[in-house]
Design a protein around this motif. Structure first.
Motif, mmCIF file in Angstrom:
data_model
loop_
_atom_site.group_PDB
_atom_site.id
_atom_site.type_symbol
_atom_site.label_atom_id
_atom_site.label_comp_id
_atom_site.label_asym_id
_atom_site.label_seq_id
_atom_site.Cartn_x
_atom_site.Cartn_y
_atom_site.Cartn_z
ATOM 1 N N LEU A 58 39.373 43.146 47.116
ATOM 2 C CA LEU A 58 39.229 42.305 45.934
ATOM 3 C C LEU A 58 37.886 41.595 45.952
ATOM 4 N N HIS A 59 37.610 40.903 47.031
ATOM 5 C CA HIS A 59 36.346 40.206 47.225
ATOM 6 C C HIS A 59 36.241 39.780 48.680
ATOM 7 N N THR A 60 35.094 39.303 49.075
ATOM 8 C CA THR A 60 34.883 38.757 50.407
ATOM 9 C C THR A 60 34.921 37.244 50.296
ATOM 10 N N VAL A 61 35.668 36.594 51.182
ATOM 11 C CA VAL A 61 35.806 35.143 51.164
ATOM 12 C C VAL A 61 34.938 34.548 52.269
ATOM 13 N N ILE A 62 34.162 33.554 51.907
ATOM 14 C CA ILE A 62 33.272 32.889 52.850
ATOM 15 C C ILE A 62 33.733 31.452 53.029
ATOM 16 N N ASP A 63 33.995 31.066 54.279
ATOM 17 C CA ASP A 63 34.340 29.678 54.581
ATOM 18 C C ASP A 63 33.085 28.813 54.514
ATOM 19 N N THR A 64 33.259 27.584 54.036
ATOM 20 C CA THR A 64 32.137 26.657 53.931
ATOM 21 C C THR A 64 32.660 25.233 53.785
ATOM 22 N N THR A 65 31.875 24.276 54.219
ATOM 23 C CA THR A 65 32.242 22.877 54.025
ATOM 24 C C THR A 65 31.862 22.398 52.624
ATOM 25 N N ASP A 66 31.069 23.178 51.888
ATOM 26 C CA ASP A 66 30.634 22.810 50.534
ATOM 27 C C ASP A 66 30.671 24.046 49.624
ATOM 28 N N PRO A 67 31.875 24.403 49.115
ATOM 29 C CA PRO A 67 32.003 25.625 48.314
ATOM 30 C C PRO A 67 31.083 25.678 47.091
ATOM 31 N N ARG A 68 30.916 24.576 46.391
ATOM 32 C CA ARG A 68 30.075 24.599 45.180
ATOM 33 C C ARG A 68 28.633 24.919 45.548
ATOM 34 N N ARG A 69 28.106 24.287 46.564
ATOM 35 C CA ARG A 69 26.711 24.519 46.953
ATOM 36 C C ARG A 69 26.505 25.965 47.371
ATOM 37 N N LEU A 70 27.430 26.507 48.171
ATOM 38 C CA LEU A 70 27.264 27.874 48.642
ATOM 39 C C LEU A 70 27.462 28.884 47.515
ATOM 40 N N ALA A 71 28.432 28.641 46.630
ATOM 41 C CA ALA A 71 28.631 29.524 45.482
ATOM 42 C C ALA A 71 27.387 29.528 44.600
ATOM 43 N N GLU A 72 26.798 28.375 44.406
ATOM 44 C CA GLU A 72 25.602 28.281 43.574
ATOM 45 C C GLU A 72 24.432 29.026 44.221
ATOM 46 N N PHE A 73 24.297 28.940 45.538
ATOM 47 C CA PHE A 73 23.261 29.686 46.249
ATOM 48 C C PHE A 73 23.404 31.182 45.964
ATOM 49 N N TYR A 74 24.597 31.733 46.177
ATOM 50 C CA TYR A 74 24.807 33.165 45.971
ATOM 51 C C TYR A 74 24.772 33.541 44.487
ATOM 52 N N ARG A 75 25.202 32.661 43.612
ATOM 53 C CA ARG A 75 25.131 32.945 42.173
ATOM 54 C C ARG A 75 23.679 33.169 41.775
ATOM 55 N N GLN A 76 22.813 32.283 42.214
ATOM 56 C CA GLN A 76 21.396 32.408 41.864
ATOM 57 C C GLN A 76 20.735 33.571 42.593
ATOM 58 N N LEU A 77 21.051 33.761 43.867
ATOM 59 C CA LEU A 77 20.429 34.832 44.651
ATOM 60 C C LEU A 77 20.788 36.204 44.096
ATOM 61 N N LEU A 78 22.050 36.414 43.721
ATOM 62 C CA LEU A 78 22.537 37.742 43.347
ATOM 63 C C LEU A 78 22.728 37.950 41.839
ATOM 64 N N GLY A 79 22.544 36.908 41.043
ATOM 65 C CA GLY A 79 22.694 37.056 39.596
ATOM 66 C C GLY A 79 24.138 37.150 39.146
ATOM 67 N N TYR A 80 25.072 36.657 39.948
ATOM 68 C CA TYR A 80 26.494 36.672 39.586
ATOM 69 C C TYR A 80 26.813 35.489 38.676
ATOM 70 N N SER A 81 28.038 35.460 38.195
ATOM 71 C CA SER A 81 28.541 34.374 37.357
ATOM 72 C C SER A 81 29.802 33.810 37.981
ATOM 73 N N TYR A 82 30.154 32.611 37.559
ATOM 74 C CA TYR A 82 31.426 32.046 38.003
ATOM 75 C C TYR A 82 32.576 32.704 37.255
ATOM 76 N N ARG A 83 33.665 32.901 37.944
ATOM 77 C CA ARG A 83 34.903 33.328 37.297
ATOM 78 C C ARG A 83 35.288 32.233 36.294
ATOM 79 N N GLU A 84 35.860 32.637 35.179
ATOM 80 C CA GLU A 84 36.271 31.668 34.178
ATOM 81 C C GLU A 84 37.131 30.588 34.822
ATOM 82 N N GLY A 85 36.757 29.341 34.574
ATOM 83 C CA GLY A 85 37.463 28.205 35.144
ATOM 84 C C GLY A 85 36.815 27.657 36.405
ATOM 85 N N ASP A 86 35.895 28.420 37.004
ATOM 86 C CA ASP A 86 35.225 27.963 38.227
ATOM 87 C C ASP A 86 33.833 27.395 37.967
#
Length: 137
Positions: A8-36
């Motif tokens: 389904l996807h790879t899950v990454i543990d982190t103490t700051d999910p928003r910061r890490l998601a934003e890093f990968y969103r910008q690096l890879l050109g992905y988007s947030y799932r609706e609601g996230d």
């Protein structure tokens, strides 16, 4: 014929999910799932779990809050990588561009093997300390 499980996807543990998601969103050109998506209020109550999707809406990465995370010490063996992700780019110009982008977004350089003519690569860590490779592939 038996059906196989599908990733389904790879899950990454982190103490700051928003910061890490934003890093990968910008690096890879992905988007947030609706609601996230980030909320205008800055309310982080629901930021314990979030998912990034590709341009087709397919889940790619998820981020899960943990209370504590020990950073890898790689290449030293005290705390191994445990998992890393490889990302390829088409040529060395793109390799340099994406390394610079990753660092601008908060990545840290661990290893530079760009002098290898067969497989130039960088090993960097994301802001939470998870290593990943950028290489010409």
């Amino acid at each position: 014929m038996a059906a196989y499980p599908e990733m389904l996807h790879t899950v990454i543990d982190t103490t700051d999910p928003r910061r890490l998601a934003e890093f990968y969103r910008q690096l890879l050109g992905y988007s947030y799932r609706e609601g996230d998506e980030p909320r205008a209020s800055g309310d982080a109550d629901d930021d314990d779990w979030m998912v990034l999707v590709d341009s087709n809406g397919m889940r790619k990465l998820a981020f899960q809050r943990v209370d504590e995370l020990t950073r890898t010490t790689w290449p030293s063996a005290e705390v191994p990588m445990q998992l890393h992700v490889d990302f390829t780019v088409p040529d060395t110009d793109e390799l340099e561009r994406h390394r610079a982008r990753a660092e601008e977004l908060g990545a840290t350089m661990l290893f530079d093997r760009t002098d290898d003519p067969d497989e130039p690569l960088y090993v960097v860590t994301d802001p939470a300390g998870h290593p990943f490779c950028l290489f010409v592939g």
